[in-house]
Design a protein around this motif. Structure first.
Motif, PDB file in Angstrom:
ATOM      1  N   ARG A   1       0.828  -1.222   0.000  1.00 18.73           N
ATOM      2  CA  ARG A   1       0.000   0.000   0.000  1.00 18.73           C
ATOM      3  C   ARG A   1       0.858   1.266   0.000  1.00 18.73           C
ATOM      4  O   ARG A   1       0.569   2.222  -0.724  1.00 18.73           O
ATOM      5  N   HIS A   2       1.922   1.285   0.792  1.00 18.02           N
ATOM      6  CA  HIS A   2       2.688   2.518   1.001  1.00 18.02           C
ATOM      7  C   HIS A   2       4.081   2.359   0.386  1.00 18.02           C
ATOM      8  O   HIS A   2       4.989   1.775   0.993  1.00 18.02           O
ATOM      9  N   GLU A   3       4.294   2.910  -0.789  1.00 20.62           N
ATOM     10  CA  GLU A   3       5.584   2.785  -1.473  1.00 20.62           C
ATOM     11  C   GLU A   3       6.770   3.302  -0.658  1.00 20.62           C
ATOM     12  O   GLU A   3       7.852   2.708  -0.708  1.00 20.62           O
ATOM     13  N   PRO A   4       6.630   4.418   0.096  1.00 22.65           N
ATOM     14  CA  PRO A   4       7.795   4.887   0.867  1.00 22.65           C
ATOM     15  C   PRO A   4       8.328   3.843   1.846  1.00 22.65           C
ATOM     16  O   PRO A   4       9.512   3.870   2.193  1.00 22.65           O
ATOM     17  N   LEU A   5       7.459   2.906   2.286  1.00 16.33           N
ATOM     18  CA  LEU A   5       7.886   1.906   3.264  1.00 16.33           C
ATOM     19  C   LEU A   5       8.604   0.726   2.615  1.00 16.33           C
ATOM     20  O   LEU A   5       9.149  -0.127   3.328  1.00 16.33           O
ATOM     21  N   ARG A   6       8.584   0.642   1.303  1.00 15.11           N
ATOM     22  CA  ARG A   6       9.324  -0.431   0.606  1.00 15.11           C
ATOM     23  C   ARG A   6      10.354   0.165  -0.352  1.00 15.11           C
ATOM     24  O   ARG A   6      10.614  -0.369  -1.432  1.00 15.11           O
TER      25      ARG A   6
ATOM     26  N   ASP B   1      -3.987   0.486   8.893  1.00 16.28           N
ATOM     27  CA  ASP B   1      -4.063  -0.403   7.734  1.00 16.28           C
ATOM     28  C   ASP B   1      -3.744  -1.846   8.115  1.00 16.28           C
ATOM     29  O   ASP B   1      -4.389  -2.783   7.638  1.00 16.28           O
ATOM     30  N   PHE B   2      -2.743  -2.034   8.983  1.00 19.16           N
ATOM     31  CA  PHE B   2      -2.399  -3.388   9.418  1.00 19.16           C
ATOM     32  C   PHE B   2      -3.597  -4.040  10.100  1.00 19.16           C
ATOM     33  O   PHE B   2      -3.906  -5.222   9.846  1.00 19.16           O
ATOM     34  N   SER B   3      -4.273  -3.301  10.963  1.00 18.66           N
ATOM     35  CA  SER B   3      -5.433  -3.842  11.672  1.00 18.66           C
ATOM     36  C   SER B   3      -6.545  -4.213  10.694  1.00 18.66           C
ATOM     37  O   SER B   3      -7.172  -5.281  10.814  1.00 18.66           O
ATOM     38  N   ALA B   4      -6.800  -3.344   9.726  1.00 21.95           N
ATOM     39  CA  ALA B   4      -7.859  -3.611   8.753  1.00 21.95           C
ATOM     40  C   ALA B   4      -7.530  -4.834   7.899  1.00 21.95           C
ATOM     41  O   ALA B   4      -8.390  -5.703   7.671  1.00 21.95           O
ATOM     42  N   TYR B   5      -6.286  -4.924   7.432  1.00 22.46           N
ATOM     43  CA  TYR B   5      -5.905  -6.054   6.590  1.00 22.46           C
ATOM     44  C   TYR B   5      -5.945  -7.365   7.376  1.00 22.46           C
ATOM     45  O   TYR B   5      -6.395  -8.403   6.866  1.00 22.46           O
ATOM     46  N   LEU B   6      -5.451  -7.324   8.617  1.00 18.64           N
ATOM     47  CA  LEU B   6      -5.460  -8.544   9.424  1.00 18.64           C
ATOM     48  C   LEU B   6      -6.896  -8.988   9.697  1.00 18.64           C
ATOM     49  O   LEU B   6      -7.213 -10.185   9.652  1.00 18.64           O
ATOM     50  N   GLY B   7      -7.770  -8.040   9.968  1.00 20.01           N
ATOM     51  CA  GLY B   7      -9.168  -8.383  10.175  1.00 20.01           C
ATOM     52  C   GLY B   7      -9.788  -9.025   8.954  1.00 20.01           C
ATOM     53  O   GLY B   7     -10.533 -10.015   9.059  1.00 20.01           O
ATOM     54  N   ASP B   8      -9.481  -8.497   7.774  1.00 16.27           N
ATOM     55  CA  ASP B   8     -10.007  -9.079   6.535  1.00 16.27           C
ATOM     56  C   ASP B   8      -9.451 -10.479   6.303  1.00 16.27           C
ATOM     57  O   ASP B   8     -10.187 -11.400   5.912  1.00 16.27           O
ATOM     58  N   LEU B   9      -8.173 -10.656   6.529  1.00 22.54           N
ATOM     59  CA  LEU B   9      -7.552 -11.971   6.316  1.00 22.54           C
ATOM     60  C   LEU B   9      -8.145 -13.017   7.253  1.00 22.54           C
ATOM     61  O   LEU B   9      -8.417 -14.163   6.839  1.00 22.54           O
ATOM     62  N   ARG B  10      -8.387 -12.656   8.506  1.00 22.77           N
ATOM     63  CA  ARG B  10      -8.973 -13.584   9.471  1.00 22.77           C
ATOM     64  C   ARG B  10     -10.406 -13.950   9.100  1.00 22.77           C
ATOM     65  O   ARG B  10     -10.882 -15.051   9.402  1.00 22.77           O
ATOM     66  N   ALA B  11     -11.089 -13.024   8.413  1.00 23.76           N
ATOM     67  CA  ALA B  11     -12.468 -13.279   7.999  1.00 23.76           C
ATOM     68  C   ALA B  11     -12.552 -13.951   6.631  1.00 23.76           C
ATOM     69  O   ALA B  11     -13.668 -14.207   6.142  1.00 23.76           O
TER      70      ALA B  11
ATOM     71  N   VAL C   1      -7.484  -9.401   0.296  1.00 22.89           N
ATOM     72  CA  VAL C   1      -6.773  -8.156   0.616  1.00 22.89           C
ATOM     73  C   VAL C   1      -5.928  -7.787  -0.596  1.00 22.89           C
ATOM     74  O   VAL C   1      -4.932  -8.455  -0.895  1.00 22.89           O
ATOM     75  N   GLN C   2      -6.350  -6.756  -1.298  1.00 27.12           N
ATOM     76  CA  GLN C   2      -5.643  -6.313  -2.503  1.00 27.12           C
ATOM     77  C   GLN C   2      -5.553  -4.787  -2.505  1.00 27.12           C
ATOM     78  O   GLN C   2      -6.247  -4.107  -3.259  1.00 27.12           O
ATOM     79  N   PRO C   3      -4.710  -4.230  -1.638  1.00 26.46           N
ATOM     80  CA  PRO C   3      -4.631  -2.764  -1.544  1.00 26.46           C
ATOM     81  C   PRO C   3      -4.011  -2.144  -2.787  1.00 26.46           C
ATOM     82  O   PRO C   3      -3.100  -2.708  -3.403  1.00 26.46           O
ATOM     83  N   SER C   4      -4.504  -0.977  -3.155  1.00 31.07           N
ATOM     84  CA  SER C   4      -3.914  -0.220  -4.261  1.00 31.07           C
ATOM     85  C   SER C   4      -2.688   0.517  -3.751  1.00 31.07           C
ATOM     86  O   SER C   4      -2.741   1.152  -2.688  1.00 31.07           O
ATOM     87  N   PRO C   5      -1.575   0.454  -4.482  1.00 30.44           N
ATOM     88  CA  PRO C   5      -0.358   1.129  -3.997  1.00 30.44           C
ATOM     89  C   PRO C   5      -0.490   2.642  -4.039  1.00 30.44           C
ATOM     90  O   PRO C   5      -1.108   3.206  -4.949  1.00 30.44           O
ATOM     91  N   LEU C   6       0.085   3.285  -3.018  1.00 30.91           N
ATOM     92  CA  LEU C   6       0.143   4.743  -2.938  1.00 30.91           C
ATOM     93  C   LEU C   6       1.589   5.172  -3.129  1.00 30.91           C
ATOM     94  O   LEU C   6       2.465   4.788  -2.347  1.00 30.91           O
ATOM     95  N   ALA C   7       1.848   5.936  -4.168  1.00 33.31           N
ATOM     96  CA  ALA C   7       3.205   6.391  -4.440  1.00 33.31           C
ATOM     97  C   ALA C   7       3.629   7.445  -3.424  1.00 33.31           C
ATOM     98  O   ALA C   7       2.792   8.100  -2.790  1.00 33.31           O
TER      99      ALA C   7
END
Length: 607
Positions: free
Chosen positions: A56-61, A155-165, A169-175
């Protein structure tokens, strides 16, 4: 071999942090926050949520690499950028927070970050047993700021919640966004202001007592401000139509006045993101220096007016990048003067949702920080009326006792402001405890042996122990007595009742003795660098060849601080060797511009 998806030029803030890491690898330049989960959670889901955050967050990768002489932000895939090691950290129920903090202090706090190969966030899974685990989010400030941790946690909380359900999870990347900056006329106004202001600026008086050579950043324990005092300040803030932070800043300004500062340069951390960039994790916090006039025995209205003026300066210039500001004030050490003490008060965004169905999650955001952007940072966190404060500090400038003192004095200043006391309750310091030991060098003033000088731990300041019936005090520029650990002009009260100026500079230390820094005048030389002449000469004198050392200011086309060392006999060091010797204790930016080495029997060397 990791593949670079694309790259773009690094911004000025990233360049500054990258250069800092290259110049001084001992500075880790980061921090961390933690999520502790109570309940069964799949390790694969945790890793997938982490990779989704990175996607999701390009600066973090992104990594920072020199490409054809230009620093570039090179974007990796989430899979290549993701670091998610696992370790076992068994602990009792309810002790997870303390156990994780101890683990991070051992494994992360001193770890160097290779920004050319490592993304600015790492994940560490720590398992505690009994369906309990923690994820440590370790981050470097080259791609991360205090605002970003809330976005990552959300975002981590939202994605983890979706994965558990079982949801995809296919977030659009943010430059990486273009950080908003001030218009050209505002930037030039800021540079012009600081060119005028820095001409007369001097280093702030703050508690001293660090260990020369240890430039690492550490954090004090957290203390609580008096909730009743904070509640009173909030009522006063409503009456005066200002924020509670304005009141806390007013208390800090009062504290600086007690320390003998007439004018102080504070650094305020400011979120420069806007509606277009605020949803992207990355580096969007700017350091904004502000000049404040301090007044002893100020009223509430005067203290608040000084704070409001500082915050109006912040609002006007907050989007002028600090790196550009420093470059626009050549020939003066604005970078050093403007980062001696900072205040940081990040607030979570409104409506922050960190709930994960089926899991109880405890987030710890108020964690130690090792960024060296500021020499000292007063960290403030609040859930009104509860307010916690911590000091992150460089250990060559102060120690644990001095950090505790600064926090205690801040708490006192807050209580004084709430009680509308114009005279500070911070106590002044007196060194009057004699020592019966006779070893050391006699210290004579007024024709009397006033104490004994013991140089027990060079090149740190020598200890001055009072004689029987003698007391030493340190005094500020206007003659007021100073609190413990604040350097000033030393005075001595002799057994016959006379009070004499000593002509020296020093402070009353935590152990009740005095630390002697050197002559009362001329401690600091401000050129392109800020030179502590007392520290430089003390270090120079520890070299086995050197017999005498002094630092002086020479004026030609420019002003330059020159260290002159004198010795005698063989094995005289070269200028290059001597500069390397000094750098064992001092950063290169803290050294004089020139060094002269004089053999009393031969010609001198200079460089």
């Amino acid at each position: 071999m990791t593949a670079i998806l694309h790259d773009r030029p690094a911004d000025a803030g990233q360049y500054a942090l990258w250069a800092e890491a290259e110049i001084d690898p001992s500075i880790s330049g980061g921090g961390y926050f933690v999520a502790t989960f109570h309940g069964a959670v799949d390790e694969d889901d945790l890793k997938a949520a982490a990779r989704a955050v990175l996607h999701r967050h390009e600066p973090l990768r992104s990594v920072l690499r020199l490409v054809d002489g230009q620093l570039r932000q090179c974007v990796l895939s989430a899979r290549d950028a993701c670091s998610f090691p696992r370790a076992e950290l068994t602990c009792e129920q309810g002790t997870e927070k303390a156990a994780v903090r101890a683990w991070t202090a051992q494994h992360l706090q001193r770890r160097h970050w290779d920004l050319s190969t490592e993304a600015p966030i790492r994940f560490h899974l720590l398992t505690h047993g009994d369906d309990r685990c923690s994820v440590v989010f370790a981050a470097h400030h080259a791609g991360f700021d205090g605002r970003s941790k809330f976005l990552v946690a959300r975002d981590f909380s939202a994605y983890l919640g979706d994965l558990r359900a079982g949801r995809p999870v296919q977030p659009s990347p943010l430059a990486a966004p273009t950080t908003p900056v001030a218009p050209g006329d505002v930037a030039e106004e800021a540079r012009a202001f600081w060119r005028r202001t820095v001409e007369t600026a001097t280093p702030m008086a703050l508690p001293e007592g660090g260990r020369l050579g240890d430039r690492t950043i550490t954090s004090s324990p957290t203390i609580e401000l008096d909730p009743s005092a904070v509640a009173t300040l909030r009522e006063t803030a409503r009456t005066l139509k200002v924020s509670t932070f304005t009141m806390l800043l007013a208390a800090s300004i009062r504290q600086l006045a007690v320390y003998g500062n007439n004018t102080a340069l504070l650094a305020l951390a400011s979120d420069v993101s806007d509606e277009h960039t605020g949803h992207v994790a990355g580096l969007q916090i700017n350091v904004v220096p502000v000049a404040v006039e301090t007044t002893r025995q100020a009223s509430i209205e005067q203290s608040v007016a000084a704070a409001r003026q500082a915050l109006s300066h912040l609002a006007r210039f907050r989007r002028v990048p600090f790196v550009d500001l420093v470059a626009g004030v050549p020939g003066r050490p604005l970078a050093r003067l403007g980062t001696e003490l900072g205040l940081s008060f990040p607030r979570p965004p409104a409506g922050l949702d960190l709930e994960i169905p089926g899991l109880r999650t405890d987030w710890d955001f108020f964690t130690p920080n090792t960024s060296a952007t500021l020499a000292r940072t007063l960290q403030i966190r609040a859930n009104w009326p509860d307010c916690r404060v911590r000091l992150d500090y460089r250990q060559d400038l102060m120690g644990a006792q001095e950090a505790e003192q600064l926090l205690t004095d801040f708490r006192t200043a807050v209580s004084d402001l709430a009680a509308n006391r114009t005279t500070s309750s911070v106590t002044t310091a007196v060194a009057d405890r004699p020592d019966t030991a006779t070893d050391g060098t006699p210290y004579t003033r007024g024709g009397v042996r006033a104490g004994t000088l013991r140089d027990e731990d060079p090149p740190n300041p020598p200890r001055l122990v009072p004689a029987q019936g003698v007391a030493f005090t340190a005094h500020g520029p206007s003659g007021q007595p100073l609190p413990r650990s604040i350097a000033g002009a030393l005075r001595v009260r002799l057994p016959d009742g006379r009070e004499e100026p000593t002509g020296d500079c020093g402070y009353v230390a935590a152990d009740g003795g005095v630390r002697l820094l050197g002559p009362e005048h001329g401690r600091w030389i401000c050129t392109r660098s800020l030179i502590d002449t007392s520290a430089v000469t003390r270090i120079a004198r520890t070299h086995p060849w050197v017999r005498e050392a002094e630092v002086r200011l020479e004026k030609a086309r420019t002003q330059t601080a020159v260290l002159v060392v004198t010795g005698r006999g063989p094995n005289a060091p070269t200028v290059r060797e001597f500069r390397a010797y000094l750098r064992k204790w001092l950063h290169g930016s803290d050294l004089p511009g020139r060094i002269q080495i004089r053999d009393s029997e031969m010609d001198s060397k200079e460089g």
